[in-house]
Design a protein around this motif. Structure first.
Motif, PDB file in Angstrom:
ATOM      1  N   ASP A 114      11.655  -3.880-100.830  1.00 16.39           N
ATOM      2  CA  ASP A 114      13.035  -4.269-100.519  1.00 16.39           C
ATOM      3  C   ASP A 114      13.141  -5.195 -99.304  1.00 16.39           C
ATOM      4  OD1 ASP A 114      12.422  -2.482 -98.518  1.00 16.39           O
ATOM      5  OD2 ASP A 114      14.032  -1.064 -98.977  1.00 16.39           O
ATOM      6  N   LYS A 115      12.090  -5.330 -98.510  1.00 15.66           N
ATOM      7  CA  LYS A 115      12.117  -6.240 -97.361  1.00 15.66           C
ATOM      8  C   LYS A 115      11.586  -7.641 -97.713  1.00 15.66           C
ATOM      9  CE  LYS A 115      13.522  -3.204 -94.307  1.00 15.66           C
ATOM     10  NZ  LYS A 115      12.608  -2.685 -93.285  1.00 15.66           N
ATOM     11  N   VAL A 116      11.183  -7.814 -98.964  1.00 16.41           N
ATOM     12  CA  VAL A 116      10.591  -9.077 -99.417  1.00 16.41           C
ATOM     13  C   VAL A 116      11.581  -9.818-100.299  1.00 16.41           C
ATOM     14  CG1 VAL A 116       8.713 -10.130-100.767  1.00 16.41           C
ATOM     15  CG2 VAL A 116       8.239  -8.199 -99.233  1.00 16.41           C
ATOM     16  N   ALA A 117      11.862 -11.091 -99.944  1.00 20.95           N
ATOM     17  CA  ALA A 117      12.838 -11.891-100.693  1.00 20.95           C
ATOM     18  C   ALA A 117      12.239 -12.485-101.959  1.00 20.95           C
ATOM     19  CB  ALA A 117      13.388 -13.003 -99.801  1.00 20.95           C
ATOM     20  N   TRP A 118      10.972 -12.854-101.906  1.00 23.67           N
ATOM     21  CA  TRP A 118      10.314 -13.499-103.048  1.00 23.67           C
ATOM     22  C   TRP A 118       8.808 -13.454-102.853  1.00 23.67           C
ATOM     23  CZ3 TRP A 118       7.283 -17.393-101.257  1.00 23.67           C
ATOM     24  CH2 TRP A 118       7.652 -17.981-100.042  1.00 23.67           C
ATOM     25  N   VAL A 119       8.058 -13.616-103.944  1.00 19.08           N
ATOM     26  CA  VAL A 119       6.598 -13.695-103.901  1.00 19.08           C
ATOM     27  C   VAL A 119       6.170 -14.871-104.766  1.00 19.08           C
ATOM     28  CG1 VAL A 119       4.401 -12.540-104.388  1.00 19.08           C
ATOM     29  CG2 VAL A 119       6.380 -11.200-103.627  1.00 19.08           C
ATOM     30  N   SER A 120       5.344 -15.742-104.204  1.00 16.90           N
ATOM     31  CA  SER A 120       4.851 -16.901-104.952  1.00 16.90           C
ATOM     32  C   SER A 120       3.372 -16.695-105.266  1.00 16.90           C
ATOM     33  CB  SER A 120       5.031 -18.194-104.136  1.00 16.90           C
ATOM     34  OG  SER A 120       4.500 -19.306-104.844  1.00 16.90           O
ATOM     35  N   TYR A 121       3.129 -16.040-106.409  1.00 15.87           N
ATOM     36  CA  TYR A 121       1.760 -15.822-106.877  1.00 15.87           C
ATOM     37  C   TYR A 121       1.731 -16.080-108.372  1.00 15.87           C
ATOM     38  CZ  TYR A 121      -2.804 -13.696-107.695  1.00 15.87           C
ATOM     39  OH  TYR A 121      -4.114 -13.481-108.065  1.00 15.87           O
ATOM     40  N   ALA A 122       0.916 -17.033-108.785  1.00 17.47           N
ATOM     41  CA  ALA A 122       0.942 -17.494-110.176  1.00 17.47           C
ATOM     42  C   ALA A 122       0.478 -16.436-111.162  1.00 17.47           C
ATOM     43  CB  ALA A 122       0.090 -18.752-110.326  1.00 17.47           C
ATOM     44  N   GLY A 123      -0.120 -15.368-110.668  1.00 16.46           N
ATOM     45  CA  GLY A 123      -0.557 -14.305-111.567  1.00 16.46           C
ATOM     46  C   GLY A 123       0.558 -13.363-111.977  1.00 16.46           C
ATOM     47  N   LEU A 124       1.733 -13.496-111.356  1.00 14.21           N
ATOM     48  CA  LEU A 124       2.849 -12.607-111.672  1.00 14.21           C
ATOM     49  C   LEU A 124       3.617 -13.089-112.889  1.00 14.21           C
ATOM     50  CD1 LEU A 124       4.271 -12.006-108.072  1.00 14.21           C
ATOM     51  CD2 LEU A 124       2.910 -10.405-109.450  1.00 14.21           C
ATOM     52  N   GLU A 125       4.072 -12.137-113.697  1.00 11.97           N
ATOM     53  CA  GLU A 125       4.904 -12.488-114.839  1.00 11.97           C
ATOM     54  C   GLU A 125       6.203 -13.125-114.334  1.00 11.97           C
ATOM     55  OE1 GLU A 125       4.166 -12.437-117.968  1.00 11.97           O
ATOM     56  OE2 GLU A 125       2.195 -11.531-117.627  1.00 11.97           O
ATOM     57  N   GLY A 126       6.614 -14.197-114.996  1.00  9.78           N
ATOM     58  CA  GLY A 126       7.836 -14.881-114.600  1.00  9.78           C
ATOM     59  C   GLY A 126       7.625 -15.984-113.593  1.00  9.78           C
ATOM     60  N   ASN A 127       6.431 -16.060-112.979  1.00  8.28           N
ATOM     61  CA  ASN A 127       6.169 -17.147-112.042  1.00  8.28           C
ATOM     62  C   ASN A 127       6.144 -18.474-112.799  1.00  8.28           C
ATOM     63  OD1 ASN A 127       4.071 -19.053-110.577  1.00  8.28           O
ATOM     64  ND2 ASN A 127       4.811 -17.618-109.028  1.00  8.28           N
ATOM     65  N   LYS A 128       6.733 -19.514-112.192  1.00  4.44           N
ATOM     66  CA  LYS A 128       6.862 -20.801-112.884  1.00  4.44           C
ATOM     67  C   LYS A 128       5.511 -21.452-113.177  1.00  4.44           C
ATOM     68  CE  LYS A 128       8.135 -24.502-110.714  1.00  4.44           C
ATOM     69  NZ  LYS A 128       8.882 -25.525-109.928  1.00  4.44           N
ATOM     70  N   TYR A 129       4.457 -21.020-112.478  1.00  6.95           N
ATOM     71  CA  TYR A 129       3.124 -21.598-112.685  1.00  6.95           C
ATOM     72  C   TYR A 129       2.211 -20.706-113.523  1.00  6.95           C
ATOM     73  CZ  TYR A 129       4.711 -24.729-109.048  1.00  6.95           C
ATOM     74  OH  TYR A 129       5.450 -25.633-108.317  1.00  6.95           O
ATOM     75  N   LYS A 130       2.777 -19.671-114.092  1.00 10.74           N
ATOM     76  CA  LYS A 130       1.976 -18.719-114.873  1.00 10.74           C
ATOM     77  C   LYS A 130       1.243 -19.415-116.022  1.00 10.74           C
ATOM     78  CE  LYS A 130       0.827 -14.570-116.498  1.00 10.74           C
ATOM     79  NZ  LYS A 130      -0.210 -13.721-115.890  1.00 10.74           N
ATOM     80  N   GLN A 131       1.934 -20.321-116.735  1.00  4.26           N
ATOM     81  CA  GLN A 131       1.322 -21.006-117.869  1.00  4.26           C
ATOM     82  C   GLN A 131       0.186 -21.932-117.419  1.00  4.26           C
ATOM     83  OE1 GLN A 131       4.145 -22.967-120.410  1.00  4.26           O
ATOM     84  NE2 GLN A 131       2.602 -23.564-121.907  1.00  4.26           N
TER      85      GLN A 131
END
Length: 612
Positions: A500-517
């Motif tokens: 709850d203290k984190v606004a966002w996470v930028s990791y391409a391994g996460l589902e929904g990340n724009k760089y996942k593909q």
């Protein structure tokens, strides 16, 4: 030149592929060679090759009508006008003429009774090869016997180049009259697995002592055999070591290992990643030239490209690498010499569409340079997607233990440096070497040879042998480490995403990340272990988080066995404007993590404390 024969084995870039055993057997069996096109000019490639082959025990007959007409000699051998005048039937005809001339020369070799027709670097005539093979001759095209001999028979001083073979035997420099089928000198195992190459490539038992571990050659200079040997080394006529600013046997092992892991032709190691970037561009750029770079780069690279390089009158056009129209517009400028991007951007974990940039680079006639530091060749192989050059900060994952500085420039060996007039350092005579032309003389080894012979010689950013040794040791466990790095990073990223203290996470391994593909395409084994997240509360909250950590180390590095944490806006990207920081993915709320090899639960516990 004849059209390419589809029956011949070629690689992805259309280059000919030969079995190493075939070339090795030719060089073992051949004793006499007719070199058609041999020059009496000491700084021509044919002179280099003839002298080298003589030193290896071959009898070489020079065929040069002009020299023969004057009754002259080349390297102590009488020159002949054509093959019909030779005093004996030779085993091999070495063609040092253009592709069109190779046709009648091959036909003459058939009539002469030679066993092998060997066409030099850049020489290919498929129709002539078909006729020669139909007559029972073996044909090799677009290769240099000098280079192949050195590669396959363990020539000392073979620095920077990918031999593609490994051996657990002592590899003494061979001579044609001492190498036989009954001897395993020169024989090697051709590895296919990444892990095998990470352990063995470039290294073999020390020829003098049999030591299996790579020695640290802590020396500044190397003894010459005689005055002629010294002159040959300084003229680049033969391979070997002169001075450790240019080459060192310990560093050479690392260079070959990195080239093998990346699938490249050769590597030049440097003192740091920044030095590698400078050296990569040094061969391409002249005052007033430009290059295109992604805006999403490590902050130090942005400063080096945007400010420091201006002192060389090199100019960088920063663009959004995802805006392909903008990349194309910048790359099509007359003075543009390269496109530069990171495969996995530091710090934001943005993944570059390498193939898309490669298409633009090819249209512009310039090389695509990819910084593969964050991904490493275990996760991403940029050459397989169209990159031409790769740079590394070996300080990071390749070394892996936070104890050795270094950099590397890897050449794919597939870029045609003579396709236009953009790259005179490689395609035009080099005054410092008496007019030698690197691409003409060394072919697909030209870029790496230039990196050592000119770049390291004149700029001096040499890797220390101790750092090379530590990095060699680190690379042996690269595959194992990267598996654990990625697994831990995935676990920590998923935990942060739910906090709850984190606004966002930028990791391409996460589902929904724009760089996942893109991650699935370019990094199928995982999206790396360096990523960012945004802490609620902005700049002050970000600095507070890094200060509260007790397990994660607060420092400016990545790729360590230990987990590391950093607030880029107050450190690595502090010198940039707010707009530049935001574009680079280093805004006020950004925290960068480099997840190490500790137990994932302990990493999470430390972050939980820091966020709380």
């Amino acid at each position: 030149m004849a059209e390419i024969d589809p029956k011949r084995a070629t690689d992805a870039n259309g280059g000919l592929v030969y079995d190493d055993d075939v070339i090795r057997d030719i060089l073992r069996d051949v004793k006499t060679i007719a070199m058609v096109g041999a020059s009496d000019n000491w700084n021509r490639p044919s002179y280099f090759a003839m002298k080298y082959l003589q030193q290896k025990g071959y009898k070489v007959y020079p065929v040069n009508p002009k020299v023969a007409g004057a009754g002259g000699e080349i390297l102590g051998e009488k020159a002949y006008a054509d093959l019909s005048e030779l005093p004996e039937t030779v085993d091999m005809v070495d063609v040092f003429r253009n592709s069109a001339a190779a046709g009648p020369i091959s036909d003459a070799a058939i009539e002469h009774g030679a066993k092998v027709v060997w066409m030099q670097l850049g020489v290919r005539n498929d129709e002539a090869a078909d006729r020669a093979e139909a007559a029972g001759l073996t044909v090799i095209m677009d290769r240099c016997p000098k280079i192949e001999f050195s590669r396959l028979f363990g020539e000392l001083g073979w620095h920077g180049f990918n031999s593609r073979v490994v051996s657990s035997k002592r590899r003494m420099p061979g001579r044609s009259d001492k190498v036989s089928k009954q001897s395993d000198v020169g024989d090697g195992f051709i590895p296919k697995g990444f892990e095998t190459m990470a352990v063995h490539s470039g290294a073999s038992p020390d020829p003098a002592t049999g030591a299996r571990g790579t020695p640290i050659y802590q020396t500044t200079a190397y003894v010459f055999d005689d005055a002629d040997h010294a002159a040959s080394l300084f003229n680049l006529q033969t391979f070997g070591n002169i001075y450790s600013r240019l080459s060192n046997p310990t560093v050479a092992v690392l260079e070959e290992r990195i080239a093998a892991l990346e699938g490249g032709r050769g590597t030049t190691c440097t003192s740091s990643g920044h030095a590698a970037q400078m050296l990569a561009l040094f061969a391409l750029m002249s005052p007033g030239d430009r290059f295109v770079a992604s805006r999403r780069l490590y902050g130090g690279s942005i400063t080096q490209f945007g400010r420091t390089f201006q002192k060389f009158d090199w100019h960088c056009d920063f663009v959004d690498a995802e805006d392909l129209d903008a990349v194309r517009a910048a790359a099509m400028q007359d003075k543009c010499k390269a496109i530069f991007a990171e495969s996995l951007a530091n710090p934001g974990g943005v993944i570059t569409d390498i193939a898309a940039l490669s298409r633009i680079a090819k249209d512009a006639g310039v090389p695509l340079i990819i910084d593969n530091t964050m991904a490493t060749p275990y996760l991403c192989r940029p050459f397989e997607h169209g990159a031409d050059l790769i740079v590394h900060s070996t300080t990071k994952f390749l070394s892996g233990h936070g104890n050795a500085m270094g950099g590397a420039v890897v050449d794919s060996g597939t870029f045609d440096w003579s396709q236009n007039d953009k790259f005179p350092s490689l395609s035009q005579p080099e005054p410092a070497y008496h007019g030698l032309t690197f691409y003409e003389t060394f072919g697909d080894l030209a870029f790496t040879t230039y990196g050592h012979a000119v770049g390291l010689r004149d700029l001096g950013p040499t890797m220390a042998p101790m750092n090379a040794y530590l990095t060699i040791t680190g690379i042996e466990t690269l595959a194992l480490r990267m598996e654990r790095h990625v697994a831990n990073a995935q676990t920590v990223a998923e935990w942060l995403e739910a906090h709850d203290k984190v606004a966002w996470v930028s990791y391409a391994g996460l589902e929904g990340n724009k760089y996942k593909q893109l991650a699935e395409r370019y990094l199928p084994k995982g999206a790396g272990s360096v990523f960012t997240f945004g802490v609620k509360g902005g700049y002050e909250a970000g600095m507070a988080v890094v200060e509260r950590c007790r397990l994660l180390s607060h420092l400016a590095n990545i790729g360590d066995t230990r987990s590391l944490i950093l607030h880029p806006a107050s450190t690595t990207h502090r010198q940039l404007t707010e707009e530049q920081r935001t574009a680079a993915g280093a805004g006020d709320d950004v925290i960068r993590l480099s997840i190490g090899l500790e137990t994932a639960e302990d990493i999470i516990a430390d972050l939980e404390r820091a966020l709380g």
